[in-house]
Design an enzyme around this catalytic site. Sequence first.
Site, mmCIF file in Angstrom:
data_model
loop_
_atom_site.group_PDB
_atom_site.id
_atom_site.type_symbol
_atom_site.label_atom_id
_atom_site.label_comp_id
_atom_site.label_asym_id
_atom_site.label_seq_id
_atom_site.Cartn_x
_atom_site.Cartn_y
_atom_site.Cartn_z
ATOM 1 C CG ASP A 15 -1.648 1.253 1.503
ATOM 2 O OD1 ASP A 15 -1.507 2.199 0.706
ATOM 3 O OD2 ASP A 15 -2.401 1.296 2.503
ATOM 4 C CE1 TYR A 232 -2.394 -0.244 12.272
ATOM 5 C CE2 TYR A 232 -2.476 2.103 11.772
ATOM 6 C CZ TYR A 232 -2.946 0.824 11.582
ATOM 7 O OH TYR A 232 -3.953 0.617 10.695
ATOM 8 C CE LYS A 235 -4.336 -5.642 12.317
ATOM 9 N NZ LYS A 235 -3.641 -6.453 13.288
HETATM 10 C C1 F6R Z 1 -7.042 -0.204 8.698
HETATM 11 C C2 F6R Z 1 -6.806 1.117 8.110
HETATM 12 C C3 F6R Z 1 -7.717 2.223 8.456
HETATM 13 C C4 F6R Z 1 -7.009 3.307 9.268
HETATM 14 C C5 F6R Z 1 -7.997 4.427 9.688
HETATM 15 C C6 F6R Z 1 -7.323 5.557 10.450
HETATM 16 O O1 F6R Z 1 -6.014 -1.084 8.342
HETATM 17 O O2 F6R Z 1 -5.876 1.308 7.365
HETATM 18 O O3 F6R Z 1 -8.842 1.749 9.121
HETATM 19 O O4 F6R Z 1 -6.434 2.758 10.418
HETATM 20 O O5 F6R Z 1 -8.614 4.985 8.549
HETATM 21 O O6 F6R Z 1 -6.298 6.069 9.665
HETATM 22 P P1 F6R Z 1 -5.468 7.359 10.091
HETATM 23 O O7 F6R Z 1 -4.997 7.132 11.503
HETATM 24 O O8 F6R Z 1 -4.365 7.428 9.103
HETATM 25 O O9 F6R Z 1 -6.411 8.526 10.011
HETATM 26 MG MG MG Z 2 -3.791 2.300 3.460
HETATM 27 MG MG MG Z 3 -4.642 -2.105 2.701
#
Ligand code: F6R
Ligand code: MG
Ligand code: MG
Length: 368
Positions: A15, A232, A235
């Site tokens: 990604d 983090y 995933k």
């Molecule tokens: C799950 C994922 C999304 C982000 C969420 C918050 O793998 O990628 O659910 O965790 O959109 O993203 P941020 O913290 O970047 O705003």
């Molecule tokens: Mg992403």
């Molecule tokens: Mg993804």
Amino acid sequence: MAGESKITLSVIKADVGGFVGHTNVHPDLIDTAKERLHNAKEKGQIIDYHVLRCGDDIELIMTHDRGCDNSEIHGLAWNIFSACTAVAKELKLYGAGQDLLKDAFSGTVKGMGPGVAEMEFVERKSEPVIIFMADKTSSGAWNLPLYKIYADPFNTAGLVIDPRMIDGFSFRIIDVKEGKAITLKCPAEAYYTLSLIGTTSRYMISSVYRNADNDVAAVVSTQKLSLIAGRYVGKDDPVAVMRCQSGLPAVGEVLEAFTLPHLVEGWMRGSHTGPLMPVPFYEANPSRFDGPPRVIAAGFQIANGRLIGPHDMFDDPGFDSARKLAGRVSDYMRRHGPFQPHRLPEEAMEYTTLPEVLKVLKDRFEDA
Ligand code: F6R
Ligand code: MG
Ligand code: MG
């Protein structure tokens, strides 16, 4: 390909920027990847390629004759993801370069962020393969379907009907916490296998072999982004490659395992549990609460290294009831809001404010 020469199937994914948010990949990134792989094919670096995407992940599917862990192939993928990152930055896509965790390429993309599933094999008279690609989940999501496909005759009729499969399959299992691996032989060691792989956040099946001849049946990407980065970064959104037919599970037996939208880790902020929904390519846009987690299945026939396909395997009303069930399970799970088991247990969450909350409340705790 003449005689016993082997071909390598490499699926390398990352990604490197979402459109919009974490939902999809912008077409300009797909075009960039396709153009570069086209050039690599012209130069004879690879035999064939396809670029697909699942949610916000770009999937580079390549065949070549250089074997697994080849630095030239990994370097090619790294350069493509870097070029896509540049485009993502220009368009200010979300999380541009998210999965490229190191600055410079050092011979392999393993441990650098992208996910890798590779297998080397002698192409059979006919070589059907299915490449599964998931978004909003981790590699442990494959444990349950892999067990069903290669060890459960209630899923795979061939395990008891086909004499070429009756000796069963062996699972290579990685303990991602300790960095160790073990191979367990099924059906004899089925209970040992299950006692490990039920802990999907730690023990992950990385490959599967047919006991009769040790031929490779399946490989999985098991890179765990959070362990690599130490923080983090999203995933893993893993891939799995499975060879089918002629003494291996049939295409329909492999797909059957996905009729149960089983609960997996990774929905919203990598911190929630949700059903893995099998969808056709055009529906792999996880947007409800950033999910629910998706899986697509691309079928290919490999002909002398050429990738004949892809055929969109879940584009079949046979999976409508699984999708409907996944929708109902999503409604049910979402109603739990911030409560377990919808929200993951503390240690499995990708991030949490709990330490800060505890710091603030520290002095207000009294003996109970
Ligand atoms: C799950 C994922 C999304 C982000 C969420 C918050 O793998 O990628 O659910 O965790 O959109 O993203 P941020 O913290 O970047 O705003
Ligand atoms: Mg992403
Ligand atoms: Mg993804």
